[in-house]
Enzyme design. Structure first.
Site, PDB file in Angstrom:
ATOM      1  N   GLY A   1      37.108  36.818  30.070  1.00  0.00           N
ATOM      2  CA  GLY A   1      35.879  36.160  30.514  1.00  0.00           C
ATOM      3  C   GLY A   1      35.939  35.588  31.916  1.00  0.00           C
ATOM      4  CB  SER A   2      38.094  36.126  34.885  1.00  0.00           C
ATOM      5  OG  SER A   2      37.937  37.469  35.239  1.00  0.00           O
ATOM      6  CG  ASN A   3      33.908  39.590  36.099  1.00  0.00           C
ATOM      7  OD1 ASN A   3      33.545  39.604  37.276  1.00  0.00           O
ATOM      8  ND2 ASN A   3      34.950  40.299  35.668  1.00  0.00           N
TER       9      ASN A   3
ATOM     10  CE  LYS B   1      26.560  50.496  19.384  1.00  0.00           C
ATOM     11  NZ  LYS B   1      27.669  50.924  20.205  1.00  0.00           N
TER      12      LYS B   1
ATOM     13  CG  MET C   1      36.259  45.978  26.757  1.00  0.00           C
ATOM     14  SD  MET C   1      35.782  46.595  28.384  1.00  0.00           S
ATOM     15  CE  MET C   1      37.034  47.826  28.602  1.00  0.00           C
ATOM     16  NE  ARG C   2      31.979  46.057  19.729  1.00  0.00           N
ATOM     17  CZ  ARG C   2      32.699  46.677  18.794  1.00  0.00           C
ATOM     18  NH1 ARG C   2      32.215  47.717  18.169  1.00  0.00           N
ATOM     19  NH2 ARG C   2      33.898  46.242  18.482  1.00  0.00           N
TER      20      ARG C   2
ATOM     21  CB  ILE D   1      24.435  48.675  25.163  1.00  0.00           C
ATOM     22  CG1 ILE D   1      25.220  47.538  25.827  1.00  0.00           C
ATOM     23  CG2 ILE D   1      23.032  48.226  24.770  1.00  0.00           C
ATOM     24  CD1 ILE D   1      25.315  46.255  25.040  1.00  0.00           C
TER      25      ILE D   1
ATOM     26  CG  ASN E   1      29.006  47.471  32.530  1.00  0.00           C
ATOM     27  OD1 ASN E   1      29.618  46.484  32.111  1.00  0.00           O
ATOM     28  ND2 ASN E   1      29.579  48.654  32.633  1.00  0.00           N
TER      29      ASN E   1
ATOM     30  CG  HIS F   1      33.545  50.626  35.206  1.00  0.00           C
ATOM     31  ND1 HIS F   1      34.038  50.552  33.916  1.00  0.00           N
ATOM     32  CD2 HIS F   1      34.226  51.614  35.824  1.00  0.00           C
ATOM     33  CE1 HIS F   1      34.979  51.475  33.767  1.00  0.00           C
ATOM     34  NE2 HIS F   1      35.106  52.134  34.909  1.00  0.00           N
TER      35      HIS F   1
HETATM   36  C1  GAR Z   1      36.502  43.488  34.314  1.00  0.00           C
HETATM   37  O1  GAR Z   1      37.429  44.000  35.247  1.00  0.00           O
HETATM   38  C2  GAR Z   1      35.359  44.453  34.117  1.00  0.00           C
HETATM   39  O2  GAR Z   1      35.017  45.166  35.282  1.00  0.00           O
HETATM   40  C3  GAR Z   1      35.921  45.377  33.057  1.00  0.00           C
HETATM   41  O3  GAR Z   1      36.592  44.515  32.177  1.00  0.00           O
HETATM   42  C4  GAR Z   1      37.134  43.427  32.916  1.00  0.00           C
HETATM   43  C5  GAR Z   1      36.818  42.129  32.198  1.00  0.00           C
HETATM   44  O4  GAR Z   1      37.522  41.056  32.762  1.00  0.00           O
HETATM   45  N1  GAR Z   1      34.884  46.143  32.412  1.00  0.00           N
HETATM   46  C6  GAR Z   1      35.012  47.403  32.009  1.00  0.00           C
HETATM   47  O5  GAR Z   1      36.056  48.034  32.102  1.00  0.00           O
HETATM   48  C7  GAR Z   1      33.758  48.039  31.414  1.00  0.00           C
HETATM   49  N2  GAR Z   1      33.943  49.416  31.152  1.00  0.00           N
HETATM   50  P1  GAR Z   1      37.116  39.562  32.433  1.00  0.00           P
HETATM   51  O6  GAR Z   1      37.054  39.436  30.906  1.00  0.00           O
HETATM   52  O7  GAR Z   1      38.221  38.721  33.000  1.00  0.00           O
HETATM   53  O8  GAR Z   1      35.789  39.270  33.063  1.00  0.00           O
END
Ligand code: GAR
Length: 199
Positions: A12-14, A65, A90-91, A93, A107, A109
């Site tokens: 969840g850093s984002n 789902k 990571m699922r 939609i 999203n 990526h």
């Molecule tokens: C992030 O790097 C994001 O871009 C990636 O998961 C990480 C989550 O980090 N997303 C994907 O790969 C989507 N296909 P976080 O939990 O620290 O935010």
């Protein structure tokens, strides 16, 4: 002010970067809900500290789902959520959510899409031996990391980089680029602007 829900499955850093940007006035939005499909994810702790409500579910507790997505939609509608912000969710939609929030799901990526979609995009880039990778922000459609691209930022891969060292720099870019890009989308009225620019 845009009412948003952030979807996360991991650290969840984002999610945190979005919350922090709102606090310092860089992003005009309110995170009304964290949606999380992993009951042990650290993102849930972050939401607690920030006094943000979470809807945490285990997909195994639902028959399908469609069932858990229906429940998510009702939680979102209850809070009049306008945009869904995927941040390490990571699922895929499914159609139940897509139908209700068409063109209002975004999203992030960790690659320059369409390169390296799916899981472990950073590891995929290292394994492929490419010189550059980056971050992509895009609207979500029914595909895996597909959908119209909104913003991309390139990053050079150094010779000594490992997936771990590269991930640190990717995250730095993500934490800056995601809030900034969301603000641009919200400023432009989001959906309408996107439809215009697509023609
Ligand atoms: C992030 O790097 C994001 O871009 C990636 O998961 C990480 C989550 O980090 N997303 C994907 O790969 C989507 N296909 P976080 O939990 O620290 O935010």
């Amino acid at each position: 002010m845009m009412k948003i829900a952030v979807f996360a499955s991991g650290s969840g850093s984002n999610f945190q970067a979005i919350v922090d940007s709102i606090k310092v006035g860089l992003l005009d939005a309110e995170v009304k809900l964290l949606v999380c499909d992993k009951p042990n994810a650290y993102a849930i702790e972050r939401a607690k500290k920030e006094e943000i409500e979470s809807f945490v579910f285990n997909p195994k507790d639902f028959q399908s789902k469609e069932d858990f997505e229906r429940k998510i939609v009702s939680e979102l509608q209850k809070r009049e959520i306008q945009y869904l912000i995927l941040a390490g969710y990571m699922r895929l939609i499914g159609p139940t959510i897509l139908r209700e929030f068409e063109k209002r799901i975004i999203n992030i990526h960790p690659s320059l899409l369409p390169k390296f979609p799916g899981k472990d995009a950073i590891g995929q880039a290292i394994a492929a031996g490419v010189n550059t990778t980056g971050v992509t922000i895009h609207f979500v459609d029914e595909g895996m990391d597909t959908g119209p691209i909104i913003a991309q930022e390139e990053l050079i891969i150094m010779e000594h980089d490992t997936a771990e060292t590269l991930a640190v720099r990717i995250h730095e870019v993500e934490h800056r680029l995601y809030p900034k890009t969301l603000q641009t989308i919200f400023n432009n009225g989001g959906v309408r602007h996107h439809e215009k620019s697509a023609h």
